[in-house]
Motif scaffolding. Structure first.
Motif, PDB file in Angstrom:
ATOM      1  N   PRO A 219       1.001  -1.238  -0.190  1.00 36.13           N
ATOM      2  CA  PRO A 219       0.302   0.201  -0.060  1.00 36.13           C
ATOM      3  C   PRO A 219       0.545   1.471   0.399  1.00 36.13           C
ATOM      4  O   PRO A 219       0.603   2.181  -0.611  1.00 36.13           O
ATOM      5  N   LEU A 220       2.033   1.104   0.657  1.00 39.91           N
ATOM      6  CA  LEU A 220       2.628   3.013   0.257  1.00 39.91           C
ATOM      7  C   LEU A 220       3.651   2.907  -0.591  1.00 39.91           C
ATOM      8  O   LEU A 220       4.943   2.931  -0.348  1.00 39.91           O
ATOM      9  N   CYS A 221       3.794   2.199  -1.722  1.00 44.36           N
ATOM     10  CA  CYS A 221       4.269   2.248  -2.931  1.00 44.36           C
ATOM     11  C   CYS A 221       3.442   3.094  -3.734  1.00 44.36           C
ATOM     12  O   CYS A 221       2.454   2.137  -4.122  1.00 44.36           O
TER      13      CYS A 221
ATOM     14  N   VAL B 264      -3.535   6.892   2.440  1.00 46.32           N
ATOM     15  CA  VAL B 264      -2.475   7.203   1.813  1.00 46.32           C
ATOM     16  C   VAL B 264      -2.339   8.550   1.067  1.00 46.32           C
ATOM     17  O   VAL B 264      -1.867   9.635   0.476  1.00 46.32           O
ATOM     18  N   TRP B 265      -2.523   8.689  -0.810  1.00 43.78           N
ATOM     19  CA  TRP B 265      -2.477   8.468  -1.599  1.00 43.78           C
ATOM     20  C   TRP B 265      -3.393  10.158  -1.839  1.00 43.78           C
ATOM     21  O   TRP B 265      -3.274  10.696  -3.213  1.00 43.78           O
TER      22      TRP B 265
ATOM     23  N   GLU C 291       5.885  12.399   4.848  1.00 42.03           N
ATOM     24  CA  GLU C 291       3.845  12.307   4.564  1.00 42.03           C
ATOM     25  C   GLU C 291       3.602  10.476   4.711  1.00 42.03           C
ATOM     26  O   GLU C 291       2.231  10.249   5.403  1.00 42.03           O
ATOM     27  N   MET C 292       4.182   9.881   3.088  1.00 42.83           N
ATOM     28  CA  MET C 292       4.024   8.733   3.557  1.00 42.83           C
ATOM     29  C   MET C 292       4.305   8.176   4.700  1.00 42.83           C
ATOM     30  O   MET C 292       3.762   6.394   5.313  1.00 42.83           O
TER      31      MET C 292
ATOM     32  N   LEU D  48      -1.112  13.330  -3.145  1.00 40.86           N
ATOM     33  CA  LEU D  48      -0.641  13.848  -2.314  1.00 40.86           C
ATOM     34  C   LEU D  48       0.673  14.063  -2.803  1.00 40.86           C
ATOM     35  O   LEU D  48       1.505  14.794  -1.986  1.00 40.86           O
ATOM     36  N   THR D  49       1.640  13.287  -3.692  1.00 41.67           N
ATOM     37  CA  THR D  49       2.839  13.895  -4.218  1.00 41.67           C
ATOM     38  C   THR D  49       2.124  14.628  -5.829  1.00 41.67           C
ATOM     39  O   THR D  49       2.926  14.688  -6.367  1.00 41.67           O
TER      40      THR D  49
END
Length: 234
Positions: free
Chosen positions: A11-13, A97-98, A114-115, A222-223
């Motif tokens: 999930p964090l990629c 997250v995203w 943040e991630m 997020l990015t």
């Protein structure tokens, strides 16, 4: 549950997230049975040094730990509610997250911080129609042996040396590929065009590799401040 495709995810990629949204778009347009399976980057990278990556951001390794914690919750949810619930949970975790607001800083470290932030996972579980108490599994390292086996099962299908995303066609014995790595998920007919290209390559007899290291940062909420800038981030 039989599947046309197994999608191995962390999930964090961010690259994995973008590719997964493309696969969901393909599912929206055609019959495609997907089984979503965990692949932990924290476990995969545990024997390497994070020192070089920490130079880019001290939070880099912590972001992978957050991914592992989420995958423990995924493991618990699958155990309690079945594998068919994993896709919705991945979507809810990924949105947590995203779809977060971009940080004030516009550099890579601000995004990584943040991630790597601890999040309350209960809203994601509830959004996926799952019991909120499954969030307690985030700290359950007893699940890591199963996650380790699943992580290396996915990697080994590609012959090793890869991360996320992994697309495994006609599992478990069909071809598997790392990627595709794209910076934003195509929609509509473009999504189907990309799917046709990837599926053709994956199932072409003897096909092994098509790769370049140039890539742009994924485009998510997020990015957003880094989107489409050059990156070597994995």
């Amino acid at each position: 549950m039989s599947a046309d495709l197994e999608f191995f995810f962390d999930p964090l990629c961010p690259f994995c997230w973008v590719t997964s949204r493309w696969v969901v778009e393909v599912q929206r347009q055609r019959t495609l049975a997907v089984r979503w399976r965990p692949l932990s980057l924290a476990i995969l990278n545990e024997d390497i040094s994070y020192e070089q990556r920490k130079q880019a951001s001290p939070a880099y390794p912590d972001s992978h730990v957050r991914g592992l914690e989420m995958l423990r919750v995924v493991h618990a949810a699958r155990e309690r509610a079945g594998p068919e619930r994993v896709g919705d949970l991945y979507t809810a975790l990924g949105e947590l997250v995203w779809d977060s607001e971009a940080p004030q800083g516009d550099d890579f470290d601000a995004v990584m911080q943040e991630m790597a932030r601890h999040r309350d996972l209960r809203p994601a579980l509830e959004r996926a129609g799952l019991p909120a108490d499954l969030a307690e599994a985030a700290d359950d390292a007893g699940r890591d042996a199963d996650l380790r086996a699943e992580t290396f099962e996915g990697v080994d299908r590609c012959g090793g040396g890869v991360g996320t995303p992994i697309l495994s066609f006609a599992p478990p014995d069909g071809p598997a590929l790392f990627g595709p790595v794209v910076d934003s998920p195509p929609a509509g007919t473009d999504a189907l065009r990309l799917w046709a290209a990837v599926e053709t390559l994956a199932t072409w007899p003897g096909f092994a590799e098509l790769k370049r290291n140039l890539r742009s940062f994924p485009d998510t909420t997020l990015t957003a401040k880094l989107a489409r800038t050059g990156t070597q981030v994995r």
